[in-house]
Design a protein around this motif. Sequence first.
Motif, PDB file in Angstrom:
ATOM      1  N   THR A 264      65.984   9.116   0.573  1.00  0.00           N
ATOM      2  CA  THR A 264      64.790  10.040   0.003  1.00  0.00           C
ATOM      3  C   THR A 264      65.180  10.820  -0.931  1.00  0.00           C
ATOM      4  O   THR A 264      64.243  11.645  -1.590  1.00  0.00           O
ATOM      5  CB  THR A 264      64.665  11.055   1.213  1.00  0.00           C
ATOM      6  N   GLY A 265      66.331  11.287  -1.311  1.00  0.00           N
ATOM      7  CA  GLY A 265      66.761  12.130  -2.451  1.00  0.00           C
ATOM      8  C   GLY A 265      66.717  13.610  -2.141  1.00  0.00           C
ATOM      9  O   GLY A 265      66.605  14.503  -2.829  1.00  0.00           O
ATOM     10  N   LYS A 266      66.432  13.828  -0.786  1.00  0.00           N
ATOM     11  CA  LYS A 266      66.169  15.265   0.012  1.00  0.00           C
ATOM     12  C   LYS A 266      67.514  15.941   0.396  1.00  0.00           C
ATOM     13  O   LYS A 266      68.485  15.099   1.045  1.00  0.00           O
ATOM     14  CB  LYS A 266      65.190  15.037   0.947  1.00  0.00           C
TER      15      LYS A 266
ATOM     16  N   GLY B 142      65.998  21.367   5.817  1.00  0.00           N
ATOM     17  CA  GLY B 142      66.046  20.120   5.869  1.00  0.00           C
ATOM     18  C   GLY B 142      67.560  19.559   6.066  1.00  0.00           C
ATOM     19  O   GLY B 142      67.742  18.684   6.390  1.00  0.00           O
ATOM     20  N   MET B 143      68.299  20.678   6.323  1.00  0.00           N
ATOM     21  CA  MET B 143      69.687  20.297   6.686  1.00  0.00           C
ATOM     22  C   MET B 143      69.925  20.451   7.970  1.00  0.00           C
ATOM     23  O   MET B 143      69.573  21.044   9.056  1.00  0.00           O
ATOM     24  CB  MET B 143      70.450  21.616   6.193  1.00  0.00           C
ATOM     25  N   LYS B 144      70.843  19.155   8.422  1.00  0.00           N
ATOM     26  CA  LYS B 144      71.357  18.897   9.989  1.00  0.00           C
ATOM     27  C   LYS B 144      72.513  19.367  10.177  1.00  0.00           C
ATOM     28  O   LYS B 144      73.024  19.588  11.335  1.00  0.00           O
ATOM     29  CB  LYS B 144      71.113  17.288  10.037  1.00  0.00           C
ATOM     30  N   TRP B 145      73.442  19.494   9.116  1.00  0.00           N
ATOM     31  CA  TRP B 145      74.839  20.078   9.405  1.00  0.00           C
ATOM     32  C   TRP B 145      75.403  20.502   8.066  1.00  0.00           C
ATOM     33  O   TRP B 145      74.860  20.455   7.049  1.00  0.00           O
ATOM     34  CB  TRP B 145      75.770  18.852   9.875  1.00  0.00           C
TER      35      TRP B 145
ATOM     36  N   ALA C  99      68.522  30.701  -2.386  1.00  0.00           N
ATOM     37  CA  ALA C  99      67.183  31.045  -3.290  1.00  0.00           C
ATOM     38  C   ALA C  99      67.003  29.683  -3.615  1.00  0.00           C
ATOM     39  O   ALA C  99      65.570  29.305  -4.006  1.00  0.00           O
ATOM     40  CB  ALA C  99      67.687  31.671  -4.421  1.00  0.00           C
ATOM     41  N   LYS C 100      67.873  28.489  -4.004  1.00  0.00           N
ATOM     42  CA  LYS C 100      67.601  27.147  -4.323  1.00  0.00           C
ATOM     43  C   LYS C 100      66.752  26.222  -3.267  1.00  0.00           C
ATOM     44  O   LYS C 100      65.849  25.562  -3.591  1.00  0.00           O
ATOM     45  CB  LYS C 100      68.688  26.333  -5.007  1.00  0.00           C
ATOM     46  N   TYR C 101      67.145  26.327  -2.178  1.00  0.00           N
ATOM     47  CA  TYR C 101      66.867  25.455  -1.160  1.00  0.00           C
ATOM     48  C   TYR C 101      66.026  26.015   0.049  1.00  0.00           C
ATOM     49  O   TYR C 101      65.541  25.424   0.941  1.00  0.00           O
ATOM     50  CB  TYR C 101      67.972  24.604  -0.520  1.00  0.00           C
TER      51      TYR C 101
END
Length: 634
Positions: free
Chosen positions: A408-410, A467-470, A625-627
């Motif tokens: 997904t590039g995410k 969007g982070m899992k870990w 800030a970015k994500y």
Amino acid sequence: MWNYSFAVPSLLVVLLYAVYYFFLPRIPIKMNRTFLRLLVLQCAVTVLDIVASCADTNYTHFHIAILYILNITYFVVFVLRSLHFYFFTLNVFKIDYTEFRKKSLIVRIPIFLTFAIILTTPFTHALFYIDESGYHNGYFYNFIYLIMWFLILGSYVVLFVFKDVPKRRRDIRGVFFYNTVLLAGSIVRLMYPDYLLMDTFCLIAITTIYLTYENPDFYLESRSYAFNSRALREYLDEINGKKKYKIMAFIIHNYGEVREIYGGRQMDSGISLIGTYLYRTFRRYKVFYFRSGRFVIVGDDKMDVEKIHKILVKRFMSPWKSSDTELYLEAGYAVISSDNMRSSDTILNMLITTLEVVEKNEDGSINYIDTKIVEAATKGTEVKKSLEYAVDNNKVEVFLQPVMDALTGKLVGAEALARIRDNDGKLVPPGLFIPIAEKNGKINQLGEQVFAKTCRFVKENDIKKMGMKWINVNLSPVQFMRTDLDQRLLTILKKYDIPPEVIHLEVTEDAMGEEGIMEKQIGNIKDKGFSFVLDDFGKGYSNISRLKKYPFINIKLDLSIVWDYCKEPDVILPNLVDTFERMGFSVTAEGIEDEKMAEAMTDIGCDYLQGYYYSMPLPMDEFVAKYGDGASAG
Ligand code: C2E
Ligand code: MG
Ligand code: MG
């Protein structure tokens, strides 16, 4: 009538010191030279005291000129002795009396005056005179004690002004004690002029000096005739900047291990064999044993180091043997020349650092210590300081580098990477400080700080929304030495009240060296709910079948094999990734620097991608800030 009963035994004791002193090696430093002169003067004063008193008693048998000469010589050596006690005080405080010139005028003028009075006494009768009834003290006789008190006072002043110079308290106490003994002696002598007591007090003073500063054993390595490290420091302190010199040093390879293999007793006797060999073979030079298998030979700037190196290499080819010892040893060599720019401390540090490097050098060639090594060495100590400061003050920073989903590039996760700062606030790369931290044990605290700060980040930010899992945290193999690692991690986790599933622990293959312990430790920590990731796969020697034993959920391909493949694709890496997937591991490719690499790694089946193409590791606030808005910037 004079009483000699004190003078004769004093003389014998001084002779005993002198003999012992002469038969052991001495380093040629000022303090030792002054002491030697003091011994000679003490003998001379005592002998002259006896001889002159004897002659004065039996004055009728001697020509008047002889009586004058004997008595004048006695007074001269008497004053010289007082002067040398004073010089010795200057030596203890490392005062160079040639540089001390202006101030020493205060001492020089009275001394000059004293000698003038002594030498002119036959005409002035100031100190003493001899007439038909024999020897008589002159009207100025006590001047000799006045000058002695003056010099003792000088010693006290030096003691007071420079009391911070010596490193040991006993050095200061010694100076105070022997000067006070001299003072007491002179007073007693004035009160009981018939007893030749002054010499006995001087002997006590000399004994104090001997016991406090001059025992040759202080400077000798107990196992051999080599000087010890204290001697080396004092010797270099004294010659550095004044004389040109060269140092040839060597270290026994893997001294610690070799010592374990051969045993301490045999190794000690080996050190003594080497020390004695060096002492006998290189008599023109000074030989020092600088602890832990390190020997140092110091010579003038004409010392032929290449020749010495050849001799030593040849000698080390055969074993070091005695009746109960047989050692096969190898050595690494280093050479350094005097340099007016550097302090002796720096030179010694450079030497130690270089010897650490050459300890592992197998070829036995000479290493000339140059600025490069020195810069690396000083850099090492600077990094060490920054590291200690950061760890002790909870100032280790954590940067985050995003990990992307290949399909997904995410953003799916991040890796936490430790950072510290130097004096100027510049970032120090982990490649520099992690190895040091692993060596000096700071890695435990450092690792826990990174772990705790990552937990806090998870607690304070909505990582799911990003969007982070870990988040991956690196663990050093050294941290696994602590059997309570699982408990320590759990405690931190509980403090921030976050679930263990969000933290993935990265370990490298070299951590698996000690298989038994590691399996058990990883098992324990896994039982607490953490997941494990294998880091840097393909960096060193890789053993796939071993991976089955460990509960990894993800394998990270080291950037070196990723780059190799992208430069020159082959079938190995795609098959490897395929095998990992079949074994049930997901795969991450590290070091993705451009779009092409990202595509290539996605094509061969990698699940996750990490690299500068997506982002450099970022400070936490920049990362947020970015994500933070949930956008997965690519
Ligand atoms: P690592 O765990 O393999 O971390 C990945 C390293 O690759 C990081 O270097 C990262 O900045 C770098 N990197 C990421 N993408 C790229 C890329 O596209 N190109 C290139 N050339 N490099 C890339 P870093 O941060 O300098 O860390 C170096 C190593 O230091 C880490 O390797 C890890 O082994 C160790 N380290 C860092 N932080 C910690 C820590 O907290 N504890 C322990 N034990 N080790 C740590
Ligand atoms: Mg890592
Ligand atoms: Mg890595």
